[in-house]
Enzyme design. Structure first.
Site, PDB file in Angstrom:
ATOM      1  N   ASP A  47      12.098 -57.685  75.244  1.00 23.46           N
ATOM      2  CA  ASP A  47      10.787 -57.176  75.635  1.00 23.46           C
ATOM      3  C   ASP A  47       9.831 -57.952  74.740  1.00 23.46           C
ATOM      4  O   ASP A  47       9.728 -57.669  73.542  1.00 23.46           O
ATOM      5  CB  ASP A  47      10.682 -55.670  75.370  1.00 23.46           C
ATOM      6  N   HIS A  48       9.167 -58.951  75.300  1.00 19.79           N
ATOM      7  CA  HIS A  48       8.472 -59.894  74.413  1.00 19.79           C
ATOM      8  C   HIS A  48       7.318 -59.251  73.646  1.00 19.79           C
ATOM      9  O   HIS A  48       6.873 -59.779  72.639  1.00 19.79           O
ATOM     10  CB  HIS A  48       8.044 -61.165  75.157  1.00 19.79           C
ATOM     11  N   HIS A  80       6.964 -52.476  78.290  1.00 20.08           N
ATOM     12  CA  HIS A  80       6.100 -52.849  77.163  1.00 20.08           C
ATOM     13  C   HIS A  80       5.351 -51.645  76.580  1.00 20.08           C
ATOM     14  O   HIS A  80       5.354 -51.418  75.367  1.00 20.08           O
ATOM     15  CB  HIS A  80       5.074 -53.898  77.588  1.00 20.08           C
TER      16      HIS A  80
END
Ligand code: NAD
Length: 495
Positions: A183-184, A246
């Site tokens: 999950d950047h 996110h």
């Protein structure tokens, strides 16, 4: 606390090596790690696979193109690219995995990578399970004492059921502690900073609760519309694309208790514990606490339903706002408001922590409801600029005694910005080190789906009144009303 760099020997296998993500993010990130010696420069190799009939040189040309701006010399770029190999591969064909396994053994001997293997699946999610299962059944996993790790991209399922099926399928080949779900947002500097600010500062942590915090707001705002991703996006929508992953990850870090130690297993335990207190709504509560939106037209800008590849009767939401509640001692009564959308006023991510006013305003009417005092607000600016602002009350200089808002501001320096790795670089490095702190565990993902599913199921059965917001705004009016009902308002507005 300092975590030292480690040179780790490893053989990478990248599924989806001809894809967009690989070119734009993965190759430049791996190159940066290589330059910093975080990957052992001699003892690493990468086998890229894809459907196309490429040669090693075709892949190396792509690598050279994607690192050309950051290479110190042509020799350096060529030396890096020489570690890349390509195999044309059909993920559904077991024979191809056997060929891959043989090739991996050969490269492992050549580069002396000590049996450490990192599998990165950068492909459409319907392939994740197939690839993972074949890796085990066709003996592509290393079995000589090195590590096997799997990195996968979002989306992790479309709902709880599909996510669970996917997880079960991965579980046939990999243990949970071998799976790194990217999950950047968790790789962003300011998201990581939340824990430093909270757990490193008693003055923060002592007020980080429902006694002092009125509400917390998380905004992920996008200025663009769907662009060329319309086909994917229309099947997903903002709830699946942004909130379930996110936003839920950021909220969880804001809500969690202090971990016993700052290491991945302890942090995961606390995140999971916080999510167990997350209130999962019933249908009526979901209707009351979630707002959806779809952008209309403005000037040259077409409305969402007339974007390319979007059906004219699409009910996909391009905007979501919601109120989340944690039913535990720390947070009972303090709402977490979240919002995200496309075609909004600007592109930014911010977190606003709104503190309660004093019970009595001694400077004014002695009544907090008529107080001239501002609410104290701690704002963490995640993107595009990284800064922290603490908004407090101070005195207006000069004679008399009135108060005004003042800001204590910390802005990331140019030097810090230069040294801040891109999220993908940081996360790939973490996976190489075996540090799962900034990856989403299955239990976290599962719990987030439980919440998203209730909202999705409600929205799938009720017809929305779309379009309901104008491009360039901050979303539909209902999102303001959501907070107004609690006597709150968004800290960031266009007014
Ligand atoms: P892409 O369509 O550009 O690339 C897909 C890759 O999969 C290609 O290399 C293709 O050859 C390979 N492939 C497809 N079918 C195959 C088959 N049957 N056998 C073997 N190989 C096959 O996709 P992308 O944009 O690079 O995205 C990859 C993953 O990353 C997806 O899960 C996506 O959701 C995720 N992701 C992408 C981005 C982005 O910015 N592109 C951002 C976040 C997440």
């Amino acid at each position: 606390m300092t975590v030292l760099a480690t040179e780790t020997r490893a053989l990478f296998m990248l599924f989806g090596a001809t894809g967009d993500l690989a070119k734009r993010k993965l190759y430049p990130s791996i190159f940066n790690l290589y330059k910093k010696n975080y990957i052992d420069q001699k003892h690493f190799a990468l086998i890229g696979t894809g459907r196309r009939k490429w040669s090693d040189q075709d892949l190396r040309d792509v690598i050279l193109e994607s690192v050309k701006d950051s290479a110190e010399s042509e020799d350096q770029a060529n030396e890096f690219a020489s570690h890349f190999y390509y195999m044309s591969h059909d993920v559904t064909n077991p024979e191809h995995y056997r060929a891959l396994s043989d090739y991996a053994d050969k490269l492992e001997a050549k580069y002396e990578t000590e049996g450490n293997r990192i599998f990165y699946i950068s492909m459409a999610p319907n392939f994740f399970g197939t690839v993972a299962e074949n890796l085990k059944s066709q003996n592509v996993l290393s079995d000589n004492g090195g590590f096997n790790r799997l990195i996968i991209e979002k989306p992790f399922g479309r709902d709880y059921k599909t996510a669970e099926e996917l997880n079960n399928s991965l579980g046939k080949s990999f243990n949970e502690d071998q799976v790194y779900r990217i999950d950047h947002y968790l790789g962003k500097e300011m998201v990581q900073n939340i824990q430093a600010l909270r757990f490193g500062n008693p003055i923060m942590e002592s007020v980080w609760n429902n006694k002092y915090i009125k509400n917390i707001q998380v905004t992920l705002s996008e200025k663009l519309g769907v662009e060329e991703r319309a086909g994917y996006y229309d099947n997903s929508g903002a709830l699946r694309d942004m909130v379930q992953n996110h936003i839920m990850q950021i909220v969880t870090i804001l809500a969690m208790e202090e971990p016993v130690a700052f290491k991945d297993t302890d942090i995961r335990n606390e995140k999971i514990r916080a999510l167990r207190s997350l209130r999962i709504y019933d249908k009526d509560e979901a209707r009351e606490n979630f707002v959806r939106g779809q952008y209309g037209a403005k000037g040259e800008q077409r409305d969402y339903r007339h974007e390319d590849d979007v059906p004219t009767d699409s009910n996909t939401e391009t905007y979501v706002a919601g109120k989340l509640m944690f039913d535990n001692q720390r947070w009972a009564g303090t709402p977490f408001y979240v919002r995200t959308g496309k075609m909004l006023a600007d592109k930014f991510t911010r977190i606003d922590v709104v503190f309660k006013k004093p019970l009595i305003d001694v400077f004014d009417a002695g009544d907090k409801d008529k107080s001239g005092l501002d609410s104290d607000v701690l704002t963490l600016f995640v993107d595009p600029v990284q800064k922290v602002i603490l908004h407090l009350n101070g005195k207006v200089p000069g004679q008399g005694f009135t108060t005004k808002g003042i800001d204590l501001t910390h802005v990331q320096s140019d030097e810090d910005r230069k040294n801040t790795p891109e999220p993908y670089e940081r996360l790939i490095h973490d996976a190489i080190k075996g540090d799962a702190t900034s990856f989403a565990s299955w239990q976290e993902v599962g719990r987030a789906w439980k919440l998203a599913d209730v909202v999705r199921n409600l929205w799938d059965t009720e017809k929305p009144d779309f379009p309901n917001y104008t491009p360039g705004s901050m979303g539909p009016k209902d999102a303001d009303d959501l907070l107004a009902r609690d006597g709150n308002k968004w800290v960031f507005t266009l007014d």
